[in-house]
Design a protein around this motif. Structure first.
Motif, PDB file in Angstrom:
ATOM      1  N   VAL A 246       0.842  -1.199   0.000  1.00 14.43           N
ATOM      2  CA  VAL A 246       0.000   0.000   0.000  1.00 14.43           C
ATOM      3  C   VAL A 246       0.874   1.245   0.000  1.00 14.43           C
ATOM      4  CG1 VAL A 246      -1.644   1.326   1.385  1.00 14.43           C
ATOM      5  CG2 VAL A 246      -2.008  -1.111   1.037  1.00 14.43           C
ATOM      6  N   ALA A 247       1.912   1.266   0.836  1.00 16.10           N
ATOM      7  CA  ALA A 247       2.811   2.420   0.911  1.00 16.10           C
ATOM      8  C   ALA A 247       3.523   2.643  -0.421  1.00 16.10           C
ATOM      9  CB  ALA A 247       3.830   2.223   2.028  1.00 16.10           C
ATOM     10  N   ALA A 248       3.984   1.576  -1.050  1.00 17.23           N
ATOM     11  CA  ALA A 248       4.654   1.701  -2.355  1.00 17.23           C
ATOM     12  C   ALA A 248       3.676   2.202  -3.401  1.00 17.23           C
ATOM     13  CB  ALA A 248       5.245   0.359  -2.766  1.00 17.23           C
ATOM     14  N   GLY A 249       2.426   1.728  -3.356  1.00 16.75           N
ATOM     15  CA  GLY A 249       1.418   2.183  -4.309  1.00 16.75           C
ATOM     16  C   GLY A 249       1.092   3.659  -4.126  1.00 16.75           C
ATOM     17  N   VAL A 250       0.949   4.091  -2.887  1.00 16.32           N
ATOM     18  CA  VAL A 250       0.673   5.507  -2.612  1.00 16.32           C
ATOM     19  C   VAL A 250       1.846   6.361  -3.061  1.00 16.32           C
ATOM     20  CG1 VAL A 250       0.342   7.191  -0.756  1.00 16.32           C
ATOM     21  CG2 VAL A 250      -0.956   5.048  -0.759  1.00 16.32           C
ATOM     22  N   TRP A 251       3.055   5.918  -2.763  1.00 18.16           N
ATOM     23  CA  TRP A 251       4.260   6.682  -3.143  1.00 18.16           C
ATOM     24  C   TRP A 251       4.359   6.798  -4.669  1.00 18.16           C
ATOM     25  CZ3 TRP A 251       8.681   5.017  -5.817  1.00 18.16           C
ATOM     26  CH2 TRP A 251       9.735   5.948  -5.851  1.00 18.16           C
ATOM     27  N   ALA A 252       4.149   5.681  -5.378  1.00 18.69           N
ATOM     28  CA  ALA A 252       4.237   5.687  -6.841  1.00 18.69           C
ATOM     29  C   ALA A 252       3.127   6.533  -7.448  1.00 18.69           C
ATOM     30  CB  ALA A 252       4.179   4.254  -7.374  1.00 18.69           C
ATOM     31  N   THR A 253       1.917   6.433  -6.927  1.00 20.96           N
ATOM     32  CA  THR A 253       0.802   7.233  -7.450  1.00 20.96           C
ATOM     33  C   THR A 253       1.070   8.721  -7.253  1.00 20.96           C
ATOM     34  OG1 THR A 253      -0.696   5.415  -6.891  1.00 20.96           O
ATOM     35  CG2 THR A 253      -1.692   7.559  -7.319  1.00 20.96           C
TER      36      THR A 253
END
Length: 120
Positions: free
Chosen positions: A12-19
């Motif tokens: 989730v953290a990686a997805g938020v960061w990438a988005t």
């Protein structure tokens, strides 16, 4: 279970960061943003160029004043005048062409014409 929660949180953290990163880049690549960035860079470049030109002009002015002072010293223009100047010389305005050493009172004035239109 703890492992699954950890990896789920990491995803989730990686997805938020990438988005967030992608959205920020997309906002930077809009035409309005690109125009604003180009205008800011042009203003900065113009300011730097103006500052350099002003600095160059000031350097030229300082060096010009220094060179003028050197030339004045070399020519003696700054030296105080402690002696009298020689008497001005008087030159004859009209000379006798036959005898150039003759005094002005001995010149034959009939040979010279005072008509200024004569040469034209």
């Amino acid at each position: 279970m703890f492992r699954r929660t950890f990896w789920f949180g990491t995803g989730v953290a990686a997805g938020v960061w990438a988005t967030t990163k992608v959205n920020r880049k997309l906002r930077q690549l809009t035409p309005d943003s690109l125009a604003a960035t180009a205008a800011n860079k042009a203003l900065d470049a113009g300011t730097r160029l103006k500052d350099r030109a002003v600095g160059f002009a000031l350097d030229v002015r300082d060096n010009m004043a220094q060179r003028e002072a050197e030339l004045d010293d070399a020519l003696g223009l700054n030296a105080p005048v402690d002696r009298e100047l020689p008497a001005p010389r008087r030159h004859t305005a009209i000379e006798n062409r036959n005898n150039p050493r003759s005094a002005p009172s001995q010149i034959d004035r009939t040979t010279y014409s005072y008509n200024r239109n004569e040469d034209h």
